[in-house]
Each structure stands twice: as C-alpha cells, then as structure tokens.
Design a protein around this motif. Structure first.
Motif, PDB file in Angstrom:
ATOM      1  N   THR A 185      -4.014  32.600 -86.347  1.00  0.00           N
ATOM      2  CA  THR A 185      -4.044  33.825 -85.552  1.00  0.00           C
ATOM      3  C   THR A 185      -5.383  33.988 -84.856  1.00  0.00           C
ATOM      4  O   THR A 185      -5.446  34.313 -83.664  1.00  0.00           O
ATOM      5  CB  THR A 185      -3.761  35.043 -86.448  1.00  0.00           C
ATOM      6  OG1 THR A 185      -2.505  34.855 -87.106  1.00  0.00           O
ATOM      7  CG2 THR A 185      -3.707  36.316 -85.621  1.00  0.00           C
ATOM      8  N   ASP A 186      -6.466  33.767 -85.580  1.00  0.00           N
ATOM      9  CA  ASP A 186      -7.791  33.866 -84.966  1.00  0.00           C
ATOM     10  C   ASP A 186      -7.973  32.808 -83.885  1.00  0.00           C
ATOM     11  O   ASP A 186      -8.569  33.069 -82.838  1.00  0.00           O
ATOM     12  CB  ASP A 186      -8.877  33.717 -86.030  1.00  0.00           C
ATOM     13  CG  ASP A 186      -8.960  34.924 -86.949  1.00  0.00           C
ATOM     14  OD1 ASP A 186      -8.400  35.977 -86.595  1.00  0.00           O
ATOM     15  OD2 ASP A 186      -9.568  34.805 -88.027  1.00  0.00           O
ATOM     16  N   ALA A 189      -6.178  33.841 -80.801  1.00  0.00           N
ATOM     17  CA  ALA A 189      -6.856  34.985 -80.195  1.00  0.00           C
ATOM     18  C   ALA A 189      -8.073  34.546 -79.395  1.00  0.00           C
ATOM     19  O   ALA A 189      -8.477  35.232 -78.455  1.00  0.00           O
ATOM     20  CB  ALA A 189      -7.275  35.981 -81.280  1.00  0.00           C
ATOM     21  N   GLN A 190      -8.658  33.409 -79.759  1.00  0.00           N
ATOM     22  CA  GLN A 190      -9.872  32.941 -79.088  1.00  0.00           C
ATOM     23  C   GLN A 190      -9.591  31.969 -77.951  1.00  0.00           C
ATOM     24  O   GLN A 190     -10.518  31.411 -77.366  1.00  0.00           O
ATOM     25  CB  GLN A 190     -10.799  32.277 -80.110  1.00  0.00           C
ATOM     26  CG  GLN A 190     -11.344  33.255 -81.142  1.00  0.00           C
ATOM     27  CD  GLN A 190     -12.395  32.620 -82.029  1.00  0.00           C
ATOM     28  OE1 GLN A 190     -13.425  32.137 -81.563  1.00  0.00           O
ATOM     29  NE2 GLN A 190     -12.142  32.612 -83.324  1.00  0.00           N
ATOM     30  N   LYS A 193      -7.192  33.357 -72.047  1.00  0.00           N
ATOM     31  CA  LYS A 193      -5.879  33.715 -71.526  1.00  0.00           C
ATOM     32  C   LYS A 193      -5.775  33.395 -70.035  1.00  0.00           C
ATOM     33  O   LYS A 193      -6.751  33.452 -69.295  1.00  0.00           O
ATOM     34  CB  LYS A 193      -5.597  35.205 -71.763  1.00  0.00           C
ATOM     35  CG  LYS A 193      -5.706  35.674 -73.224  1.00  0.00           C
ATOM     36  CD  LYS A 193      -4.668  35.033 -74.101  1.00  0.00           C
ATOM     37  CE  LYS A 193      -4.572  35.686 -75.480  1.00  0.00           C
ATOM     38  NZ  LYS A 193      -5.767  35.520 -76.320  1.00  0.00           N
ATOM     39  N   ALA A 219       0.491  39.820 -86.241  1.00  0.00           N
ATOM     40  CA  ALA A 219      -0.643  39.492 -85.378  1.00  0.00           C
ATOM     41  C   ALA A 219      -0.454  38.125 -84.721  1.00  0.00           C
ATOM     42  O   ALA A 219      -0.795  37.936 -83.550  1.00  0.00           O
ATOM     43  CB  ALA A 219      -1.940  39.514 -86.186  1.00  0.00           C
ATOM     44  N   GLN A 223      -0.110  37.309 -80.667  1.00  0.00           N
ATOM     45  CA  GLN A 223      -0.935  36.335 -79.972  1.00  0.00           C
ATOM     46  C   GLN A 223      -0.062  35.319 -79.232  1.00  0.00           C
ATOM     47  O   GLN A 223      -0.389  34.897 -78.125  1.00  0.00           O
ATOM     48  CB  GLN A 223      -1.860  35.617 -80.959  1.00  0.00           C
ATOM     49  CG  GLN A 223      -2.988  36.470 -81.500  1.00  0.00           C
ATOM     50  CD  GLN A 223      -3.897  37.000 -80.408  1.00  0.00           C
ATOM     51  OE1 GLN A 223      -4.011  36.415 -79.328  1.00  0.00           O
ATOM     52  NE2 GLN A 223      -4.537  38.127 -80.671  1.00  0.00           N
ATOM     53  N   SER A 226       0.957  36.848 -76.017  1.00  0.00           N
ATOM     54  CA  SER A 226      -0.131  36.933 -75.035  1.00  0.00           C
ATOM     55  C   SER A 226      -0.406  35.604 -74.347  1.00  0.00           C
ATOM     56  O   SER A 226      -1.016  35.575 -73.278  1.00  0.00           O
ATOM     57  CB  SER A 226      -1.408  37.444 -75.710  1.00  0.00           C
ATOM     58  OG  SER A 226      -1.966  36.458 -76.563  1.00  0.00           O
ATOM     59  N   THR A 292      -7.645  41.171 -87.661  1.00  0.00           N
ATOM     60  CA  THR A 292      -8.426  40.064 -87.134  1.00  0.00           C
ATOM     61  C   THR A 292      -9.687  40.612 -86.495  1.00  0.00           C
ATOM     62  O   THR A 292      -9.672  41.714 -85.933  1.00  0.00           O
ATOM     63  CB  THR A 292      -7.619  39.250 -86.096  1.00  0.00           C
ATOM     64  OG1 THR A 292      -8.465  38.249 -85.548  1.00  0.00           O
ATOM     65  CG2 THR A 292      -7.071  40.116 -84.982  1.00  0.00           C
ATOM     66  N   ASP A 295     -10.779  40.836 -80.824  1.00  0.00           N
ATOM     67  CA  ASP A 295     -10.036  41.830 -80.063  1.00  0.00           C
ATOM     68  C   ASP A 295      -8.820  41.200 -79.416  1.00  0.00           C
ATOM     69  O   ASP A 295      -8.863  40.061 -78.945  1.00  0.00           O
ATOM     70  CB  ASP A 295     -10.925  42.439 -78.970  1.00  0.00           C
ATOM     71  CG  ASP A 295     -11.975  43.375 -79.547  1.00  0.00           C
ATOM     72  OD1 ASP A 295     -11.767  43.845 -80.672  1.00  0.00           O
ATOM     73  OD2 ASP A 295     -12.985  43.607 -78.864  1.00  0.00           O
ATOM     74  N   LYS A 296      -7.709  41.977 -79.379  1.00  0.00           N
ATOM     75  CA  LYS A 296      -6.505  41.472 -78.718  1.00  0.00           C
ATOM     76  C   LYS A 296      -6.752  41.328 -77.221  1.00  0.00           C
ATOM     77  O   LYS A 296      -6.176  40.466 -76.564  1.00  0.00           O
ATOM     78  CB  LYS A 296      -5.338  42.421 -78.978  1.00  0.00           C
ATOM     79  CG  LYS A 296      -4.912  42.471 -80.445  1.00  0.00           C
ATOM     80  CD  LYS A 296      -3.792  43.458 -80.655  1.00  0.00           C
ATOM     81  CE  LYS A 296      -3.399  43.555 -82.121  1.00  0.00           C
ATOM     82  NZ  LYS A 296      -2.355  44.559 -82.360  1.00  0.00           N
ATOM     83  N   GLN A 298      -9.212  40.662 -73.920  1.00  0.00           N
ATOM     84  CA  GLN A 298     -10.392  39.885 -73.573  1.00  0.00           C
ATOM     85  C   GLN A 298     -11.071  40.550 -72.387  1.00  0.00           C
ATOM     86  O   GLN A 298     -10.419  41.073 -71.487  1.00  0.00           O
ATOM     87  CB  GLN A 298      -9.997  38.446 -73.246  1.00  0.00           C
ATOM     88  CG  GLN A 298      -9.410  37.717 -74.446  1.00  0.00           C
ATOM     89  CD  GLN A 298      -9.073  36.266 -74.148  1.00  0.00           C
ATOM     90  OE1 GLN A 298      -9.156  35.818 -73.013  1.00  0.00           O
ATOM     91  NE2 GLN A 298      -8.689  35.532 -75.178  1.00  0.00           N
TER      92      GLN A 298
END
Length: 739
Positions: A185-186, A189-190, A193, A219, A223, A226, A292, A295-296, A298
């Motif tokens: 998940t992390d 998220a990183q 996008k 979560a 992601q 996204s 997490t 932040d969702k 960016q």
C-alpha cells in the motif's frame, strides 16, 4: 498539506523471507504458512488466473500505445513476471510490427526471497521444465531467469528497476521490471500518479487473505483505483467477500468465475471509477482501513508533465555533450526517438565529463535521509546500467571497490555510526579494520575504513563515447558540435525555437534556420545551465582541479602506490593506476569558472591527501610523487544546486511565482494548481561531483517522465529533485527570490 518538502526517513533495509519446502516440495513462507504458487502446476495457475483473467493476449493485439503496464501485489518467486515475459515475447514474435513494444511490470514485495533461495527455486524450475507448455508461448524463448539472478536487487527499501531486452532476429521489444521493496500500500501510494492513469492490469497475488490480512485492505484498493486507467482490469485467485466488496467500494466492477484446479471461484473485473458504498455486513467483517503515512493526494505543484502528445514521435534536441547528455541520448534512441545532440566544443566530453578518470561510489550518510536514498538508489541502478552497457559497447573502467578512510577521530565516529545503524546492507557498505583494509587495498592501510565493494573507477570520455557509439548505431542520433545555445523560445505552434551560434565566432552569427526548430528540448549542459536557468533555479558553479599522478615513480622501482588495487576516498579520492596514471582530486573553488591549471591547487590536492594518510608508511612516497615531471592536471567547472541534489524534470516557467503565491497559507492540496512549465523543455543538471553515480538513474527518470511512463523512483524522492522546488521553498517561507 505540510509546508515543507518531503523528508523521508523510512526503514531502509528489508527483512528477507524465511522459506521452507512443504510436503509437495513447493516453497512456502514460514511467516504466513502459505505456498508461493499452486503445488501441482503454478505456471498453469498463473496463466489461468492472471494472464487469461486479464485477457492479456487479446488486449495486446488491440492495444494502441507503445507500452502496457501490469501491477502486482506480491512478487514472491517472480513466477507471474516470468510467465508474462513469455507471453509478451510470443506476442512480439507474432506481431513484429505492432505498436506495442514494451511491457512494464510493477510489483511489490515486503519480504523478498534471499538471492540463494531464489536461485535454487529457479534451478528447480529448469530441472522440472516448470515454465513451459502453455499456449501463446514464445518459441526460442530468451530465458531471463539467469539475468535476473545476476542482477538480483540488494534488500533495500524502494524501487529497483531492471531492463530486459527482447531483441532477437524475430522479436524486438523490451521488458521493464519495477520491483518495490516494502509494504504494497505504501509503495503504490509513492508512485508518481498520471492524469489518465498508469496501470492497465492488476495481478492481486499476495498470500491468501486468511493468511496475510494486512495486505488486503481498503487502503490498497483505493491506491489501485488512483493508479488505474479507464480500461484497467484486475484478476485474483481469491473470492473472499471482503475483497470483493472492498474492490467495489474503490470503483471496480467485480465478477466471479470458475477458479483453477480444485478451487471453486476467483474474482476478476474492470475499473469503472464508480465506487459502491460498503454495506453494514462488509463493515462487520472489519475490512481494515489501514493507516498510511503517505497522503492519498500528491502535491499538484510537484506534478511531472510529459511531452505533448503531438510531439511524442518527433525529434528531441539535447544540449550537452557530457555524461548526462550522452546517457540521455542513448536512452531516448533505445526508445525509438529521433535525437539531435549538440554541444559547444569540438569533441564530446570536453567539459567536466572530460576528466581522464573518475571515482564511482555513493555518498552515504549516517542518517537515512533523502540525500542518502537518492545516492544509494542511483548507485545501485548505475551499477547495473554500466554492466549492461559494457556488454554492448565496452568502455574503460574497473569495479575495484572503494575504501572510505577513517583518517581522523570525527570520521571514525561517523563511519562507525553509519555501520552500526545497519542502514545499508553489508553488500552495499560495511566497516573493515586496518588489517582487512590492507588486504583489500594491497598496500598498508593503518585505518578502519568503510568498504564499498561494488564501487570503482570509470574513464568518463570512454563512457561518453560508448553511449554515443551505441546510440548512433540505432540510426536515430545526429551529432552537432561547435554549436552554442544562446536562448530558446516556446512558440505558439508547440515547437521550440533555438537561437544558436557557432562556437568561437566573435560575430555570434546565427546558424541556418533549419537547425533552429525542435519539438522538445533537454538541457543537460552542466555548468552551461546556469545562464539559462538562473531566473527560476539557483544553480552553483564550482571549479575543481584533478591531478594525474604518474605511476612511474623516480623514488624506487618497487612503488607501494603502484600496487594499489582499490579506490581510496577521504576528503578526495585516489585511484589505482590506469594506463600509467593515478587520479588524485579534487579542489572545490566556489564561483570560479576558469579552467586553467594552477600549481597552488596542485599543492592543495597533494597536501589534502598527504594529511589524510599521515600515519601510512607510504606517505613519503606520495610526497615524492608530487615532484614527478610526468604529472599533469586538469580543471573543469561543476554544476550543483544549493541542496546538493540533482535537478531533473520540466523547466519551470516564471509564472509559477504568481500561480503558487499562496503556498505559505498551507491550503488543502486541491486548492493549488498544477503550475506552468516551458512546454516540452526539460532539465538534467546539477549533478555536481557525483555525475558518474547519479546520471544513469536521473536520465531514466527524465526519459520516463517525458514519455509518460512509470517512474523508477518513489514520489518523495522525485519531489526532492523537481526543478521547481526552489520556487516552492521560497514561496512557502515567504523569502525573496535569489538566483
């Protein structure tokens, strides 16, 4: 929103998986008590669940883009990657003229297999002929498993990008593996996008929800949403109700179908972008909304713009003939782009990249901060890049390792702290005692040292020439020397007009119009960047002089220094002899752009090195080497940034000062716009004295950005090298702009 640039301080080292063989001789995880693949035939299960579940072969036939992206949870043994590679190679053999030439495979792994375990599993696959026998398989398949083991990533958190060429007589293309070590998940998220999404198909293949519930979270599904394109699909072996409802709530249409083997059902579906609310029954099953730290959202002011769609298939101009420009030219031509490389001098690598020998090693700190992570991942990527390049086009180098000398109490304390903190795996760097250091160096070393086994030295001119030779062999590279960029202007027709002059021409005569226009521009000019970018980026210029010390010492026939077998680093560096010379450097003279050689700087260089090895028995020999008449020096100007990090990305437009003027108010992220950049103009500069280490990954980042591909570095680190970070900082702090 935080009014600070991202400061990463996450765990660096990764805990490897502990595995065992179950009663069916199938590898299984001790931590989760689950097998890595189906006992009877894992390859067929992968084909059924993930390849066919996502309808990949049919979708590839009708795909209208250059590359297709698969994302996966749980790399495990790599089985899904190797199966996808086989199918994609068959696709390229069957449709050699199809536009789709590149498969990007993004995967995550929190507990990767140890290299020896991975090698043993792959060897067993070969003995069992485990990976063959399905339809739509390539003939004369290139076996990537050996290549994979040879370049197996060290257990460091972050993204490890690997390239696999499909180039054979009947097949052209490329596979790219982005393996994220860390929590899934992390990791997702990183990822940087993309406005229209990045992922075309998902393989949800973590250990079963009943065995490892931590990965199957809301979560994660958010992601996934996204990152998904509008046509994105997913498939998974599980049919758990919590997984189904979680995916639906994130915007995926979900359906069940017959599962593989004895399993009853599996899930598959398509991303619609229309989330369905979770029902009370689903909440009662405690679908975990895993917290997490990422932040969702960016920050829009650190968005990375790609080339305008109408410029994607047109030529690109690179200004700069050093390491950065040459690697950039190679990577663009390898992606099929027409490139024009121009520079001011007569020969390639005649500026800072023209030093005869350069040290190749990372600058690691005792803290796991942004700078250390960028240095480490750059070093790891560059190591693989240089190895691959040398097999295609040899260049002068030696991977002799490096010893960072603890020459005083402060350095000893810092290196001991770095080693004891266990921030970096031992195969990256570890402390050795004087006896061990002496054995490594092959000369007496009376100090403890930090040993970096995969470091070494490279001859930059040879490296630049290798890149240009290989790029020219594609037929896509044009070289134009003795040409200076005076200025550029983005025109209304989405082109860029360059004002050029012939180098050394006092009349500053503008060159013929035919060379003035380009569709995209990359400024990789090193010290030449400062005059072009100073209105938006405060670059720093620093003079450095390097000494070339003859190994033909008049002192005695049996020279100690001539026996040196590794790179020595302290305040500077001293290389083993190559073609009769050691490289010794270097001075740092700020705001001095003269390239004349100076005796006083030669004295500074030798004094610095002699002081750093004052307890070594060969100190007197180095003092005598200063007098050798065969020595010579070379001076050049480095380009760096105030925070000593590279500058990589789109060229900021001055209008950003107005567009982002309210950054100091710390408004919600959605209140800020995506700021303006000079259209199709990009920067690759500020590499300072670590260009050999950082240039390959920085070039890969910029090419990926320009072409709208997945990025090979985590978002917080990408933000830290974004060219507009200095504008952002000044506006957040409400400080007057100082170029």
């Amino acid at each position: 929103m935080t009014n600070k640039l991202a400061k990463t301080n996450v765990e660096t080292t990764i805990t490897p998986a502990n595995i065992y063989l179950d009663e069916n001789n199938t590898p299984a995880s001790q931590k989760y008590g689950d097998v890595y693949f189906f006992t009877q035939n894992g390859a067929q299960e992968t084909d059924y669940v993930f390849i066919n579940g996502n309808d990949l072969v049919n979708r590839w036939r009708h795909y209208d883009s250059d590359y297709f992206c698969i994302a996966e949870t749980g790399f495990g043994t790599g089985l899904n990657f190797f199966r996808s590679a086989r199918y994609f190679q068959h696709f390229r053999q069957t449709y050699p003229h199809h536009r789709l030439t590149k498969l990007v495979f993004i995967s995550t792994e929190k507990n990767p297999l140890r290299k020896n375990d991975a090698a043993s599993i792959i060897e067993q696959w070969k003995q069992d002929d485990f990976l063959t026998g399905a339809s739509h398989e390539a003939t004369n398949y290139i076996d990537y498993s050996k290549v994979w083991i040879e370049q197996y990533p060290v257990p460091v958190a972050g993204i490890h990008r690997r390239h696999f060429s499909l180039n054979t007589k009947d097949c052209k293309g490329e596979l790219v593996l982005d393996l994220h070590y860390g929590d899934a998940t992390d990791a997702f998220a990183q990822i940087q996008k993309e406005p229209l999404g990045l992922v075309d198909a998902w393989f949800l293949d973590g250990f079963a929800p009943s065995k490892n519930s931590s990965i199957w979270t809301q979560a994660l599904y958010e992601q996934m949403a996204s990152l998904s394109k509008s046509t994105c699909t997913f498939a998974t072996f599980t049919s758990a109700g919590a997984v189904k409802r979680g995916l639906q709530s994130a915007g995926f249409e979900v359906r069940k179908q017959k599962a593989f083997g004895r399993k009853r059902e599996m899930l598959l579906g398509t991303f619609t972008g229309n989330p369905q609310p979770l029902e009370c029954a689903a909440r009662s099953e405690k679908i975990e909304k895993k917290s997490t730290k990422i932040d969702k959202q960016q920050a829009p002011y650190f968005a990375r713009s790609s080339l305008a769609s109408d410029s994607n298939d047109k030529h690109i101009t690179i200004v700069g003939n050093g390491i950065a420009g040459a690697i950039m030219a190679l990577k663009l031509t390898q992606r099929g782009k027409q490139v024009n490389l121009l520079w001011q001098g007569e020969l390639p690598s005649d500026c800072a990249s023209g030093n005869p020998i350069g040290g190749f090693y990372p600058q690691l700190n005792a803290q796991n901060n942004t700078a250390s992570q960028i240095q480490l991942h750059s070093f790891l990527y560059a190591s693989e890049f240089y190895k691959a390049l040398h097999t295609l086009q040899p260049f002068s180098h030696e991977w002799c390792g490096a010893l960072q000398i603890a020459f005083n109490d402060n350095t000893q304390a810092r290196l001991s702290k770095l080693d004891s903190a266990n921030l970096w795996p031992k195969e990256v760097a570890h402390l050795v005692n004087p006896e061990q250091a002496t054995n490594i160096a092959n000369i007496p070393i009376p100090y403890s040292c930090l040993h970096i086994p995969n470091a070494g030295w490279i001859k930059p001119p040879s490296l630049v020439q290798a890149c240009l030779t290989l790029a020219q062999a594609s037929g896509l590279l044009t070289l134009q020397n003795n040409t200076q960029l005076v200025s550029y202007e983005c025109t209304d027709k989405d082109g860029i007009q360059l004002r050029l002059k012939s180098s050394g021409d006092p009349s500053q005569h503008i060159l013929p119009t035919k060379v003035l226009n380009t569709h995209a521009l990359v400024l990789a000019m090193g010290s030449g960047s400062e005059s072009i970018t100073k209105h938006v980026i405060p670059l720093r210029l620093t003079r450095g002089q390097v000494e070339m010390v003859s190994s033909n010492y008049p002192v005695k026939s049996d020279s100690v220094l001539a026996r040196l077998q590794t790179l020595l680093c302290h305040k500077g560096y001293f290389t083993p002899a190559a073609d009769g010379f050691h490289a010794l450097g270097s001075t740092y003279i700020k705001n001095d752009t003269s390239c004349d050689t100076r005796d006083e700087e030669t004295d500074i260089n030798f004094a610095m090195h002699i002081q750093s090895i004052k307890h070594a028995s060969w100190q007197n020999e180095l003092q005598q080497a200063r007098l050798n008449p065969n020595n010579y020096a070379r001076a050049a100007v480095r380009c760096s940034s105030p925070d000593h990090l590279p500058v990589v990305g789109a060229m900021p437009n001055e209008s950003q000062f107005q567009e982002l003027a309210e950054l100091y108010k710390a408004l919600p992220l959605h209140r800020y716009p995506i700021p303006s950049n000079d259209k199709n103009v990009y920067l690759l500069t500020g590499l300072g004295s670590r260009g050999l280490t950082t240039a390959p990954l920085m070039a890969e980042i910029l090419v990926s950005q320009m072409l709208g591909e997945a990025m090979p570095m985590a978002k917080p680190l990408l933000d830290a090298i974004n060219p507009n970070r200095f504008i952002v900082r000044s506006l957040i702090r409400r400080e007057p702009w100082q170029a």
